[in-house]
Design a protein around this motif. Structure first.
Motif, PDB file in Angstrom:
ATOM      1  N   SER A 342       0.811  -1.210   0.000  1.00  0.00           N
ATOM      2  CA  SER A 342       0.000   0.000   0.000  1.00  0.00           C
ATOM      3  C   SER A 342       0.849   1.266   0.000  1.00  0.00           C
ATOM      4  N   ALA A 343       2.167   1.132   0.183  1.00  0.00           N
ATOM      5  CA  ALA A 343       3.038   2.299   0.258  1.00  0.00           C
ATOM      6  C   ALA A 343       3.939   2.456  -0.967  1.00  0.00           C
ATOM      7  N   PHE A 344       3.754   1.594  -1.972  1.00  0.00           N
ATOM      8  CA  PHE A 344       4.648   1.613  -3.127  1.00  0.00           C
ATOM      9  C   PHE A 344       3.868   1.579  -4.434  1.00  0.00           C
ATOM     10  N   SER A 345       4.439   2.220  -5.445  1.00  0.00           N
ATOM     11  CA  SER A 345       3.899   2.145  -6.799  1.00  0.00           C
ATOM     12  C   SER A 345       4.551   0.965  -7.520  1.00  0.00           C
ATOM     13  N   SER A 346       3.742   0.198  -8.238  1.00  0.00           N
ATOM     14  CA  SER A 346       4.267  -0.946  -8.979  1.00  0.00           C
ATOM     15  C   SER A 346       4.715  -0.583 -10.387  1.00  0.00           C
ATOM     16  N   SER A 347       4.557   0.675 -10.761  1.00  0.00           N
ATOM     17  CA  SER A 347       4.854   1.081 -12.130  1.00  0.00           C
ATOM     18  C   SER A 347       6.331   1.363 -12.373  1.00  0.00           C
ATOM     19  N   VAL A 348       7.129   1.466 -11.301  1.00  0.00           N
ATOM     20  CA  VAL A 348       8.561   1.724 -11.445  1.00  0.00           C
ATOM     21  C   VAL A 348       9.321   0.778 -10.513  1.00  0.00           C
ATOM     22  N   SER A 349      10.627   0.683 -10.706  1.00  0.00           N
ATOM     23  CA  SER A 349      11.462  -0.201  -9.897  1.00  0.00           C
ATOM     24  C   SER A 349      11.693   0.398  -8.509  1.00  0.00           C
ATOM     25  N   HIS A 379      21.259  -6.381  -3.199  1.00  0.00           N
ATOM     26  CA  HIS A 379      21.278  -5.155  -4.005  1.00  0.00           C
ATOM     27  C   HIS A 379      20.532  -5.328  -5.323  1.00  0.00           C
ATOM     28  N   GLY A 380      20.390  -6.572  -5.785  1.00  0.00           N
ATOM     29  CA  GLY A 380      19.645  -6.820  -7.016  1.00  0.00           C
ATOM     30  C   GLY A 380      18.174  -6.511  -6.903  1.00  0.00           C
ATOM     31  N   ILE A 381      17.682  -6.355  -5.679  1.00  0.00           N
ATOM     32  CA  ILE A 381      16.263  -6.065  -5.461  1.00  0.00           C
ATOM     33  C   ILE A 381      15.871  -4.716  -6.058  1.00  0.00           C
ATOM     34  N   LEU A 382      16.836  -3.812  -6.202  1.00  0.00           N
ATOM     35  CA  LEU A 382      16.550  -2.469  -6.698  1.00  0.00           C
ATOM     36  C   LEU A 382      16.125  -2.471  -8.162  1.00  0.00           C
ATOM     37  N   GLU A 383      16.407  -3.562  -8.869  1.00  0.00           N
ATOM     38  CA  GLU A 383      16.036  -3.644 -10.284  1.00  0.00           C
ATOM     39  C   GLU A 383      14.590  -4.103 -10.467  1.00  0.00           C
ATOM     40  N   ARG A 384      13.936  -4.553  -9.388  1.00  0.00           N
ATOM     41  CA  ARG A 384      12.571  -5.085  -9.492  1.00  0.00           C
ATOM     42  C   ARG A 384      11.559  -4.065  -8.970  1.00  0.00           C
ATOM     43  N   ASN A 385      10.290  -4.294  -9.300  1.00  0.00           N
ATOM     44  CA  ASN A 385       9.239  -3.460  -8.722  1.00  0.00           C
ATOM     45  C   ASN A 385       8.665  -4.145  -7.487  1.00  0.00           C
ATOM     46  N   CYS A 386       7.700  -3.519  -6.824  1.00  0.00           N
ATOM     47  CA  CYS A 386       7.207  -4.023  -5.544  1.00  0.00           C
ATOM     48  C   CYS A 386       6.450  -5.342  -5.675  1.00  0.00           C
ATOM     49  N   LEU A 387       6.003  -5.680  -6.899  1.00  0.00           N
ATOM     50  CA  LEU A 387       5.270  -6.932  -7.094  1.00  0.00           C
ATOM     51  C   LEU A 387       6.198  -8.114  -7.353  1.00  0.00           C
ATOM     52  N   ALA A 388       7.477  -7.838  -7.582  1.00  0.00           N
ATOM     53  CA  ALA A 388       8.432  -8.891  -7.948  1.00  0.00           C
ATOM     54  C   ALA A 388       9.348  -9.283  -6.793  1.00  0.00           C
ATOM     55  N   VAL A 389       8.989  -8.880  -5.586  1.00  0.00           N
ATOM     56  CA  VAL A 389       9.776  -9.242  -4.408  1.00  0.00           C
ATOM     57  C   VAL A 389       8.832  -9.832  -3.363  1.00  0.00           C
ATOM     58  N   SER A 390       9.397 -10.519  -2.395  1.00  0.00           N
ATOM     59  CA  SER A 390       8.564 -11.111  -1.348  1.00  0.00           C
ATOM     60  C   SER A 390       8.047 -10.029  -0.408  1.00  0.00           C
ATOM     61  N   GLY A 391       7.005 -10.382   0.368  1.00  0.00           N
ATOM     62  CA  GLY A 391       6.461  -9.426   1.328  1.00  0.00           C
ATOM     63  C   GLY A 391       7.494  -9.005   2.357  1.00  0.00           C
ATOM     64  N   GLY A 392       8.327  -9.951   2.794  1.00  0.00           N
ATOM     65  CA  GLY A 392       9.361  -9.633   3.774  1.00  0.00           C
ATOM     66  C   GLY A 392      10.408  -8.698   3.217  1.00  0.00           C
ATOM     67  N   GLU A 393      10.814  -8.925   1.963  1.00  0.00           N
ATOM     68  CA  GLU A 393      11.801  -8.043   1.337  1.00  0.00           C
ATOM     69  C   GLU A 393      11.234  -6.638   1.164  1.00  0.00           C
ATOM     70  N   LEU A 394       9.970  -6.544   0.789  1.00  0.00           N
ATOM     71  CA  LEU A 394       9.364  -5.225   0.601  1.00  0.00           C
ATOM     72  C   LEU A 394       9.237  -4.493   1.929  1.00  0.00           C
ATOM     73  N   GLN A 395       8.924  -5.206   3.008  1.00  0.00           N
ATOM     74  CA  GLN A 395       8.834  -4.560   4.314  1.00  0.00           C
ATOM     75  C   GLN A 395      10.192  -4.033   4.756  1.00  0.00           C
ATOM     76  N   ARG A 396      11.244  -4.807   4.511  1.00  0.00           N
ATOM     77  CA  ARG A 396      12.584  -4.337   4.881  1.00  0.00           C
ATOM     78  C   ARG A 396      13.006  -3.146   4.018  1.00  0.00           C
TER      79      ARG A 396
END
Length: 463
Positions: A342-349, A379-396
């Motif tokens: 709810s705090a992130f846009s999925s349209s960008v990385s 650090h590779g997480i920065l290349e993905r958007n919020c829908l392409a990572v796990s819930g735990g990774e997005l919370q961190r």
């Protein structure tokens, strides 16, 4: 006992890189199977592989058999809803934001089970009653707390009567009473089939029983009967997971000097009503620099609403709120959301979101890498958007973004509800370090009393 689901040497690759090492398992009728592990261990990746939900850049090797037949991706997808269902880790990804909750459940009964309109509503109302949502049946998802939205998503997903249920972190964000109720609901819904549950919650794994698999970094490290594995773990990682439960933590409460600490926020005689219901009345307290104050209460009792009111995101009904740090900028009064999507846009990385933050607030980029390491973020997480990572990774990542802004007051709304015990322990310790090092006041909300008691200076309980 018939085998409903069988995996033979199932592995997942991105290019030539193996993300999930070959794994074989059987899900038998009436015998639950639980996969336990921390964020990034490959649990959700395995579930996506079974369902046929892997992203296009990932490839599957091995065989997936459902009801005794090896099925292609398209054949497995044809079973969705009626025979094979996956409960989402993030309820917001599965719910229609514009549709009332009861209609979302009734729709499944109509289109999957073929019930008439009236009967579908009756069944849906009973399902919502079973999970404590009868009074919220006509609310839309945006009007529900995170825990309430999770219960709604589970009710909708299981309404089709599928025999094989894959539950991806089904109790995330729920208080203990609701958690136990959801487990009982899943057990009852799978009584004629079977249940495969993915979780980082040791208590849930113990409650479900059956067969337990423990995964770490894409590989299976231990398996066996659940009670045997949890009572007599053989692998060091399994022992680490068990010992990371909040009840086993040492106290890490920050110390503050009562004579010098300034009150950052003073709430006097607060009252707040929403939807015709009084959430709290006559509430008074203060929070000082470097202080960690905890709030414990069941889902939907008003914990999040209190925090939003303190941040001026929600109008109070009566009373006053004084924010005394006049040098702080508005963006230094921050909220960590319970549900990070709810705090992130999925349209960008995520990298672009971080770059925008850096440019807007003049943040020193040298601070990013050390914080990412402390939060165990690749650090590779920065290349993905919020829908392409796990819930735990997005919370961190949400916590990373908040820390970069040097908050003076941080409302942490269930900040570890998405995290496994090991990562949760590390992240909460980091939040306490923030309070100690930067003089940041932290209001920490949780339904986990054991976690709160290890961290806070003062505790409020909601009924």
């Amino acid at each position: 006992m018939s085998v409903l689901l069988k995996l033979t040497n199932v592995a997942v690759y991105v290019g030539d890189t193996c993300l999930l090492e070959p794994i074989s398992l059987e899900l038998k009728q009436g015998e639950p199977l639980t996969i336990l592990g921390q964020t990034g261990s490959g649990k959700s990746l395995l579930a996506q592989a079974i369902m046929g939900l892997l992203p296009d850049n990932l490839s599957l090797q091995g065989d997936v058999e459902v009801f005794g037949k090896a099925l292609t991706l398209e054949q497995r997808q044809a079973l969705w809803g009626r025979d094979l269902v996956m409960l989402p880790q993030e309820p917001w990804h599965a719910l229609d934001p514009l549709m009332k909750g009861i209609n979302q459940v009734a729709e499944v009964y109509q289109h999957v089970q073929g019930k008439g309109h009236h009967d579908a509503l009756v069944y849906a109302q009973q399902d919502l009653l079973d999970v404590g949502l009868a009074d919220s049946a006509h609310k839309r998802p945006g009007q529900l707390s995170g825990g309430m939205a999770q219960r709604l998503a589970i009710s909708a997903a299981t309404a089709g009567g599928a025999h094989v249920i894959l539950a991806d972190e089904p109790t995330k964000g729920l208080d203990v009473s609701r958690r136990d109720g959801i487990v009982r609901l899943l057990q009852s819904r799978s009584i004629e089939g079977s249940l495969l549950t993915i979780t980082h919650d040791v208590a849930i794994a113990r409650q479900l029983g059956g067969t337990l698999l423990v995964m770490k970094q894409g590989r299976l490290v231990e398996q066996g009967e659940a009670t045997q594995v949890l009572d007599y773990p053989k692998d060091d990682y399994t022992r680490e997971l068990i010992s990371a439960e909040p009840s086993a933590w040492h106290d890490i409460t920050p110390s503050i000097r009562e004579d010098s600490a300034e009150a950052i926020l003073v709430a006097d005689n607060l009252s707040l009503a929403r939807g015709g219901r009084v959430l709290f009345d006559g509430l008074s307290f203060s929070i000082k620099q470097g202080e960690v104050v905890g709030i414990v209460g069941d889902s939907g009792c008003g914990k999040s609403s209190l925090g939003d009111a303190l941040l001026n995101l929600l109008p109070i009904s009566a009373g006053s709120i004084l924010r005394s740090n006049k040098t702080a900028k508005p963006h230094q009064w921050l909220k960590l959301y319970q549900d990070p999507p709810s705090a992130f846009s999925s349209s960008v990385s995520l990298g672009q979101l971080l770059e925008d933050l850096i440019l807007l607030h003049g943040i020193d980029t040298d601070r990013i890498a050390p914080l990412m390491d402390r939060l165990s973020l690749p650090h590779g997480i920065l290349e993905r958007n919020c829908l392409a990572v796990s819930g735990g990774e997005l919370q961190r990542f949400a916590i990373l973004r908040a820390l970069l802004l040097d908050p003076v007051f941080l409302f942490a709304d269930e900040p570890t509800s998405q995290l496994d015990p090991i990562t949760a322990k590390e992240v909460t310790a980091l939040l306490v370090e923030l309070a100690r090092e930067a003089g940041c006041a932290v209001l920490l909300v949780s339904h986990d009393a054991a976690l709160i008691q290890k961290l806070v200076i003062r505790l409020f309980r909601y009924k």
